[in-house]
Design an enzyme around this catalytic site. Structure first.
Site: not given
Length: 70
Positions: A47-48
Site C-alpha cells: 500500500h505504501d
C-alpha cells in the site's frame, strides 16, 4: 481514498484499522519500513509503495471504483 481503504479493512477484518493497525509490524502506520513480519504487514508495505508511486495525484482524497469477492 483513505476512507475507502478504512471501509475495506473494516469489512474484511471486522477491526477498526486506525486502532488495530497504526503500529502493526514494520510497515503499517506512519513511516513504515523494513522487512514485513507477516502477510498483513506486507499488505501495508505494498500500500505504501503504491502511494509512493502516485505522489503527484490526490490519491488519499480521490474516490476509486473497486470490488472484491469473499
Amino acid at each position: 481514498s483513505l476512507l475507502q481503504l478504512r471501509k475495506m479493512i473494516k469489512k474484511m477484518t471486522n477491526k477498526e484499522p486506525i486502532l488495530s493497525y497504526s503500529k502493526y509490524g514494520c510497515n503499517c502506520g506512519m513511516a513504515g519500513r523494513g522487512k514485513p513480519v507477516d502477510a498483513t504487514d506486507x499488505c501495508c508495505x505494498x500500500h505504501d509503495c503504491c502511494y509512493g508511486k502516485v505522489t503527484s495525484c490526490s490519491t488519499k482524497a480521490d474516490s476509486y471504483s473497486y470490488s472484491w469477492e469473499e
